[in-house]
Design a protein around this motif. Structure first.
Motif, PDB file in Angstrom:
ATOM      1  N   GLU A  81       0.844  -1.189   0.000  1.00  0.00           N
ATOM      2  CA  GLU A  81       0.000   0.000   0.000  1.00  0.00           C
ATOM      3  C   GLU A  81       0.880   1.239   0.000  1.00  0.00           C
ATOM      4  O   GLU A  81       1.929   1.283   0.648  1.00  0.00           O
ATOM      5  CB  GLU A  81      -0.910   0.007   1.228  1.00  0.00           C
ATOM      6  N   GLY A  82       0.459   2.244  -0.739  1.00  0.00           N
ATOM      7  CA  GLY A  82       1.212   3.486  -0.764  1.00  0.00           C
ATOM      8  C   GLY A  82       0.512   4.536  -1.598  1.00  0.00           C
ATOM      9  O   GLY A  82      -0.539   4.284  -2.190  1.00  0.00           O
ATOM     10  N   ARG A  83       1.117   5.712  -1.632  1.00  0.00           N
ATOM     11  CA  ARG A  83       0.596   6.807  -2.449  1.00  0.00           C
ATOM     12  C   ARG A  83       1.408   6.873  -3.734  1.00  0.00           C
ATOM     13  O   ARG A  83       2.636   6.825  -3.700  1.00  0.00           O
ATOM     14  CB  ARG A  83       0.686   8.129  -1.692  1.00  0.00           C
ATOM     15  N   VAL A  84       0.721   6.992  -4.865  1.00  0.00           N
ATOM     16  CA  VAL A  84       1.412   7.051  -6.152  1.00  0.00           C
ATOM     17  C   VAL A  84       2.083   8.417  -6.285  1.00  0.00           C
ATOM     18  O   VAL A  84       1.416   9.442  -6.426  1.00  0.00           O
ATOM     19  CB  VAL A  84       0.446   6.799  -7.321  1.00  0.00           C
ATOM     20  N   ALA A  85       3.415   8.399  -6.223  1.00  0.00           N
ATOM     21  CA  ALA A  85       4.184   9.642  -6.289  1.00  0.00           C
ATOM     22  C   ALA A  85       4.562  10.001  -7.720  1.00  0.00           C
ATOM     23  O   ALA A  85       4.904  11.152  -8.004  1.00  0.00           O
ATOM     24  CB  ALA A  85       5.445   9.518  -5.436  1.00  0.00           C
ATOM     25  N   GLY A  86       4.514   9.026  -8.619  1.00  0.00           N
ATOM     26  CA  GLY A  86       4.869   9.319  -9.999  1.00  0.00           C
ATOM     27  C   GLY A  86       4.967   8.060 -10.830  1.00  0.00           C
ATOM     28  O   GLY A  86       4.781   6.939 -10.340  1.00  0.00           O
ATOM     29  N   LEU A 127       5.066   6.006  -2.682  1.00  0.00           N
ATOM     30  CA  LEU A 127       5.535   6.521  -1.405  1.00  0.00           C
ATOM     31  C   LEU A 127       4.873   5.683  -0.321  1.00  0.00           C
ATOM     32  O   LEU A 127       3.659   5.740  -0.128  1.00  0.00           O
ATOM     33  CB  LEU A 127       5.164   7.996  -1.246  1.00  0.00           C
ATOM     34  N   LYS A 128       5.677   4.893   0.381  1.00  0.00           N
ATOM     35  CA  LYS A 128       5.134   3.970   1.373  1.00  0.00           C
ATOM     36  C   LYS A 128       4.962   4.658   2.727  1.00  0.00           C
ATOM     37  O   LYS A 128       5.380   5.798   2.926  1.00  0.00           O
ATOM     38  CB  LYS A 128       6.047   2.748   1.483  1.00  0.00           C
ATOM     39  N   ALA A 129       4.347   3.946   3.653  1.00  0.00           N
ATOM     40  CA  ALA A 129       4.041   4.522   4.965  1.00  0.00           C
ATOM     41  C   ALA A 129       5.294   4.967   5.707  1.00  0.00           C
ATOM     42  O   ALA A 129       5.252   5.895   6.518  1.00  0.00           O
ATOM     43  CB  ALA A 129       3.258   3.514   5.800  1.00  0.00           C
ATOM     44  N   ASN A 130       6.426   4.318   5.425  1.00  0.00           N
ATOM     45  CA  ASN A 130       7.690   4.693   6.078  1.00  0.00           C
ATOM     46  C   ASN A 130       8.384   5.862   5.385  1.00  0.00           C
ATOM     47  O   ASN A 130       9.537   6.167   5.675  1.00  0.00           O
ATOM     48  CB  ASN A 130       8.630   3.491   6.149  1.00  0.00           C
ATOM     49  N   GLN A 131       7.663   6.491   4.434  1.00  0.00           N
ATOM     50  CA  GLN A 131       8.154   7.652   3.679  1.00  0.00           C
ATOM     51  C   GLN A 131       9.292   7.313   2.723  1.00  0.00           C
ATOM     52  O   GLN A 131      10.003   8.199   2.245  1.00  0.00           O
ATOM     53  CB  GLN A 131       8.585   8.786   4.625  1.00  0.00           C
ATOM     54  N   GLN A 132       9.444   6.032   2.418  1.00  0.00           N
ATOM     55  CA  GLN A 132      10.425   5.597   1.435  1.00  0.00           C
ATOM     56  C   GLN A 132       9.759   5.444   0.070  1.00  0.00           C
ATOM     57  O   GLN A 132       8.624   4.969  -0.030  1.00  0.00           O
ATOM     58  CB  GLN A 132      11.044   4.258   1.852  1.00  0.00           C
TER      59      GLN A 132
END
Length: 254
Positions: free
Chosen positions: A219-224, A234-239
């Motif tokens: 799970e994560g936010r699509v950064a690009g 962009l994962k929950a650990n900000q990596q």
């Protein structure tokens, strides 16, 4: 409803690269026929189009419902050598189809990484690229062109580009798709179309669940989306992590 027949002369208009165009009433799969043509050492690009498929398929061999008269089912066979880059043919194809839909249907679709187009929150286009070793690549394109009640009852999240009464034909859209391919293929190696791919992305800045295999999801936010077609999460650990394969199982925020 007027029958929307597939007409070769209408599809051929203004084309220069795609001279070999075959139209069939019913086939099992246009991709299968296109792959067979490449295996016979075909040397020029060709297009196979069908009014109906009895065994159409998408990624992971999922069934692609392909009724007559309301859909577009086409495959483009591209002879290519081993040293030619092919990984971005799916994003390039998505850009070509997206452009054609905008010009012919006057609507805006969005691209769901890596191979689907959505309209009003529903899938309307699926794209499947298949490589044939030492022969080339087949690009299959399936489009829910006009509304089909059976499709909408049986396939979750399936939509259509147009209602039944819009006076736009399948021939017009197929022709424009092939025109856009002819414009993009000569500049394919330059990857300039990736900017356009990103501009029309359904997923940028959305929270998603990416399935990597039967056991693993992330799970994560699509950064690009990179110029190599990689999904950047962009994962929950900000990596940040890049993925060149996988399937978006769920979009958590449309």
């Amino acid at each position: 409803m007027t029958v929307d027949y597939l007409i070769e002369d209408a599809i051929r208009q203004s084309l220069t690269l795609f001279q070999e165009i075959t139209i069939k009433s019913v086939v099992d799969s246009t991709n299968q026929i296109a792959k067979e043509s490449l295996q016979q050492e075909q040397s020029t690009p060709s297009v196979i189009i069908a009014d109906q498929q009895t065994a159409g398929y998408g990624r992971l061999t999922r069934t692609f419902y392909s009724p007559s008269e309301t859909g577009i089912y086409m495959s483009i066979a591209l002879p290519m050598t081993l040293d030619e880059e092919t990984t971005l043919l799916t994003p390039m194809s998505a850009v070509a189809v997206n452009r054609a839909i905008k010009k012919v249907c006057q609507i805006d679709t969005q691209i769901k990484w890596v191979n689907d187009l959505y309209y009003q929150g529903k899938k309307v286009v699926g794209i499947l690229a298949e490589s044939i070793i030492n022969r080339g690549v087949v690009i299959g394109i399936g489009i829910n062109f006009k509304a089909d009640s059976q499709l909408q009852r049986t396939v979750q999240k399936a939509g259509a580009l147009l209602p039944d009464d819009r006076l736009v034909t399948r021939n017009q859209l197929i022709n424009q798709i092939l025109i856009e391919f002819e414009r993009l293929l000569p500049i394919y190696q330059q990857k300039q179309f990736m900017d356009e791919y990103r501009q029309h992305s359904l997923l940028l800045n959305k929270n998603v669940i990416l399935r990597l295999n039967e056991q693993t999801t992330i799970e994560g936010r699509v950064a690009g989306i990179s110029d190599k077609g990689e999904l950047i999460l962009l994962k929950a650990n900000q990596q940040l992590q890049r993925f060149n394969a996988g399937e978006i199982e769920r979009v958590l925020a449309w």
